[in-house]
Design an enzyme around this catalytic site. Structure first.
Site, PDB file in Angstrom:
ATOM      1  N   LYS A  17       5.361  -2.592   3.282  1.00 50.41           N
ATOM      2  CA  LYS A  17       6.284  -3.540   2.627  1.00 50.41           C
ATOM      3  C   LYS A  17       7.708  -3.361   3.144  1.00 50.41           C
ATOM      4  CE  LYS A  17       5.420  -1.909  -1.480  1.00 50.41           C
ATOM      5  NZ  LYS A  17       4.432  -0.864  -1.129  1.00 50.41           N
ATOM      6  N   ARG A  92       6.435  -4.668 -10.259  1.00 56.17           N
ATOM      7  CA  ARG A  92       5.257  -3.811 -10.100  1.00 56.17           C
ATOM      8  C   ARG A  92       4.436  -3.745 -11.363  1.00 56.17           C
ATOM      9  NH1 ARG A  92       7.391  -0.057  -5.771  1.00 56.17           N
ATOM     10  NH2 ARG A  92       5.730   1.424  -5.457  1.00 56.17           N
ATOM     11  N   ARG A 131       4.370   9.515   7.972  1.00 57.60           N
ATOM     12  CA  ARG A 131       5.660   8.839   7.780  1.00 57.60           C
ATOM     13  C   ARG A 131       6.773   9.883   7.698  1.00 57.60           C
ATOM     14  NH1 ARG A 131       6.800   4.701   2.966  1.00 57.60           N
ATOM     15  NH2 ARG A 131       6.073   6.408   1.656  1.00 57.60           N
ATOM     16  N   ARG A 164       8.554  12.539   2.479  1.00 56.96           N
ATOM     17  CA  ARG A 164       8.854  12.306   1.056  1.00 56.96           C
ATOM     18  C   ARG A 164       7.960  13.152   0.152  1.00 56.96           C
ATOM     19  NH1 ARG A 164       9.013   5.849   0.251  1.00 56.96           N
ATOM     20  NH2 ARG A 164       7.638   6.389  -1.467  1.00 56.96           N
ATOM     21  N   ARG A 175      -0.742   7.226  -6.770  1.00 57.60           N
ATOM     22  CA  ARG A 175       0.016   5.974  -6.576  1.00 57.60           C
ATOM     23  C   ARG A 175      -0.947   4.806  -6.358  1.00 57.60           C
ATOM     24  NH1 ARG A 175       3.654   7.941  -1.787  1.00 57.60           N
ATOM     25  NH2 ARG A 175       4.402   5.797  -1.637  1.00 57.60           N
TER      26      ARG A 175
HETATM   27  P1  AP5 Z   1       6.440   1.420   4.845  1.00 58.62           P
HETATM   28  O1  AP5 Z   1       7.027   0.177   5.392  1.00 58.62           O
HETATM   29  O2  AP5 Z   1       7.352   2.549   4.477  1.00 58.62           O
HETATM   30  O3  AP5 Z   1       5.447   1.066   3.626  1.00 58.62           O
HETATM   31  P2  AP5 Z   1       5.756   0.714   2.114  1.00 58.62           P
HETATM   32  O4  AP5 Z   1       4.687  -0.225   1.669  1.00 58.62           O
HETATM   33  O5  AP5 Z   1       7.179   0.272   1.958  1.00 58.62           O
HETATM   34  O6  AP5 Z   1       5.512   2.152   1.507  1.00 58.62           O
HETATM   35  P3  AP5 Z   1       6.175   2.928   0.289  1.00 58.62           P
HETATM   36  O7  AP5 Z   1       5.474   4.253   0.218  1.00 58.62           O
HETATM   37  O8  AP5 Z   1       7.676   2.962   0.451  1.00 58.62           O
HETATM   38  O9  AP5 Z   1       5.756   2.055  -0.882  1.00 58.62           O
HETATM   39  P4  AP5 Z   1       5.668   2.477  -2.329  1.00 58.62           P
HETATM   40  O10 AP5 Z   1       5.526   1.156  -2.939  1.00 58.62           O
HETATM   41  O11 AP5 Z   1       4.645   3.454  -2.717  1.00 58.62           O
HETATM   42  O12 AP5 Z   1       7.000   3.339  -2.500  1.00 58.62           O
HETATM   43  P5  AP5 Z   1       8.383   2.999  -3.157  1.00 58.62           P
HETATM   44  O13 AP5 Z   1       9.427   3.735  -2.424  1.00 58.62           O
HETATM   45  O14 AP5 Z   1       8.537   1.541  -3.377  1.00 58.62           O
HETATM   46  O15 AP5 Z   1       5.358   1.926   5.905  1.00 58.62           O
HETATM   47  C1  AP5 Z   1       4.639   3.129   5.697  1.00 58.62           C
HETATM   48  C2  AP5 Z   1       4.449   3.837   7.062  1.00 58.62           C
HETATM   49  O16 AP5 Z   1       3.649   3.001   7.917  1.00 58.62           O
HETATM   50  C3  AP5 Z   1       5.764   4.052   7.843  1.00 58.62           C
HETATM   51  O17 AP5 Z   1       5.679   5.274   8.525  1.00 58.62           O
HETATM   52  C4  AP5 Z   1       5.827   2.854   8.837  1.00 58.62           C
HETATM   53  O18 AP5 Z   1       6.553   3.173  10.005  1.00 58.62           O
HETATM   54  C5  AP5 Z   1       4.331   2.641   9.115  1.00 58.62           C
HETATM   55  N1  AP5 Z   1       4.009   1.232   9.380  1.00 58.62           N
HETATM   56  C6  AP5 Z   1       4.427   0.161   8.662  1.00 58.62           C
HETATM   57  N2  AP5 Z   1       3.901  -0.991   9.184  1.00 58.62           N
HETATM   58  C7  AP5 Z   1       3.136  -0.595  10.240  1.00 58.62           C
HETATM   59  C8  AP5 Z   1       2.326  -1.330  11.187  1.00 58.62           C
HETATM   60  N3  AP5 Z   1       2.222  -2.668  11.146  1.00 58.62           N
HETATM   61  N4  AP5 Z   1       1.658  -0.617  12.141  1.00 58.62           N
HETATM   62  C9  AP5 Z   1       1.764   0.748  12.184  1.00 58.62           C
HETATM   63  N5  AP5 Z   1       2.522   1.489  11.330  1.00 58.62           N
HETATM   64  C10 AP5 Z   1       3.201   0.819  10.366  1.00 58.62           C
HETATM   65  O19 AP5 Z   1       8.182   3.648  -4.598  1.00 58.62           O
HETATM   66  C11 AP5 Z   1       8.115   5.054  -4.769  1.00 58.62           C
HETATM   67  C12 AP5 Z   1       8.074   5.372  -6.251  1.00 58.62           C
HETATM   68  O20 AP5 Z   1       9.252   4.848  -6.904  1.00 58.62           O
HETATM   69  C13 AP5 Z   1       6.915   4.746  -7.038  1.00 58.62           C
HETATM   70  O21 AP5 Z   1       5.746   5.537  -6.950  1.00 58.62           O
HETATM   71  C14 AP5 Z   1       7.513   4.742  -8.455  1.00 58.62           C
HETATM   72  O22 AP5 Z   1       7.487   6.028  -9.033  1.00 58.62           O
HETATM   73  C15 AP5 Z   1       8.959   4.361  -8.209  1.00 58.62           C
HETATM   74  N6  AP5 Z   1       9.188   2.917  -8.226  1.00 58.62           N
HETATM   75  C16 AP5 Z   1       9.591   2.134  -7.194  1.00 58.62           C
HETATM   76  N7  AP5 Z   1       9.689   0.855  -7.574  1.00 58.62           N
HETATM   77  C17 AP5 Z   1       9.318   0.807  -8.878  1.00 58.62           C
HETATM   78  C18 AP5 Z   1       9.185  -0.234  -9.818  1.00 58.62           C
HETATM   79  N8  AP5 Z   1       9.430  -1.523  -9.490  1.00 58.62           N
HETATM   80  N9  AP5 Z   1       8.775   0.092 -11.072  1.00 58.62           N
HETATM   81  C19 AP5 Z   1       8.538   1.370 -11.426  1.00 58.62           C
HETATM   82  N10 AP5 Z   1       8.623   2.419 -10.571  1.00 58.62           N
HETATM   83  C20 AP5 Z   1       9.018   2.138  -9.304  1.00 58.62           C
END
Ligand code: AP5
Length: 217
Positions: A17, A92, A131, A164, A175
């Site tokens: 994402k 979410r 990552r 992370r 997750r």
């Molecule tokens: P990346 O682009 O980082 O993926 P992502 O989907 O953004 O992954 P996240 O882990 O950041 O998502 P998440 O939703 O779990 O975490 P968030 O920080 O939002 O890509 C991942 C890897 O793949 C990278 O190394 C990238 O280079 C690689 N990649 C990407 N595309 C590729 C491709 N096409 N080919 C090859 N490689 C590729 O949330 C973390 C925590 O925060 C949650 O668990 C929760 O506790 C809290 N939180 C966040 N938002 C909320 C909310 N709205 N409500 C409540 N709690 C929340």
């Protein structure tokens, strides 16, 4: 001139994402709002509030809706969103989606697209252990598909890259469970509104801009 773009990116943890959000931002000049980064910043500040947020994030649980809606509401009210916004990681849960609907209605705005980024669980666990993230500027790398120029160092700001805390396999699995239970049901909600566009999370990285231009029409 293109009309404002208001986009939500929805998909499991690690599906890509954030990566896709930043490509769309570069293509169309629209700011990205990443709730994960905003919450991590609160944790890094070490305040009482940050400690509460950390107690949820480190277990892979969702931070309570009231906190997250407050943070996002404040951000959406700033004045730099006249070209639209890209929400990465919000909403979410159903209460968060209701909050967003309320905000949009109140300001007479519309969502254009909800991009559903897809990737299977096995690929996610493997991918997240490779990552590396920059704790300073938020840039995201992958040891195989997007390595930094110099090992362990951010290309953009020179900070030391980290794995992370919530990218450990046991937390990743939780997750994924939380995603299925709380976030996946939002797909039906946005499907009914005709907003969903699919984007495979394993599309070759260098061809993502082309894919996203096609998806966004
Ligand atoms: P990346 O682009 O980082 O993926 P992502 O989907 O953004 O992954 P996240 O882990 O950041 O998502 P998440 O939703 O779990 O975490 P968030 O920080 O939002 O890509 C991942 C890897 O793949 C990278 O190394 C990238 O280079 C690689 N990649 C990407 N595309 C590729 C491709 N096409 N080919 C090859 N490689 C590729 O949330 C973390 C925590 O925060 C949650 O668990 C929760 O506790 C809290 N939180 C966040 N938002 C909320 C909310 N709205 N409500 C409540 N709690 C929340």
């Amino acid at each position: 001139m293109r009309r404002p773009l208001r986009i939500v990116l929805l998909g499991p943890p690690g599906s890509g994402k954030g990566t896709q959000a930043h490509i769309i931002s570069e293509l169309y000049g629209v700011p990205v709002i990443t709730t994960g980064d905003m919450l991590r910043e609160a944790v890094a500040n070490g305040t009482e509030y940050g400690k509460i947020v950390d107690s949820y994030m480190s277990r892979g649980e969702l931070v309570p809706d009231k906190i997250v809606n407050g943070v996002v509401g404040e951000r959406l009210n700033r004045s730099d969103l006249e070209n639209g916004f890209i929400l990465d990681g919000f909403p979410r849960s159903t209460p968060q989606a209701e909050f967003l609907d309320g905000f949009l209605e109140e300001h007479d705005l519309k969502l254009e697209y909800v991009i559903h980024v897809t990737l299977d669980d096995e690929a996610i666990v493997k991918r997240l252990s490779n990552r590396r993230s920059c704790p300073n500027c938020g840039e995201v790398y992958h040891l195989v598909s997007k390595p930094p120029k110099k090992e362990g160092v951010c290309d953009k700001c020179g900070s030391e890259l980290i794995l992370r805390d919530d990218d450990r396999p046991d937390v990743i699995r939780n997750r994924l469970v939380v995603y299925r239970e709380k976030t996946q049901p939002l797909l039906d909600r946005y499907m009914e509104k005709g907003l969903i566009k699919e984007a495979p999370g394993d599309h070759p990285m260098e061809r993502l801009p082309e894919l996203l231009k096609r998806v966004l029409g």
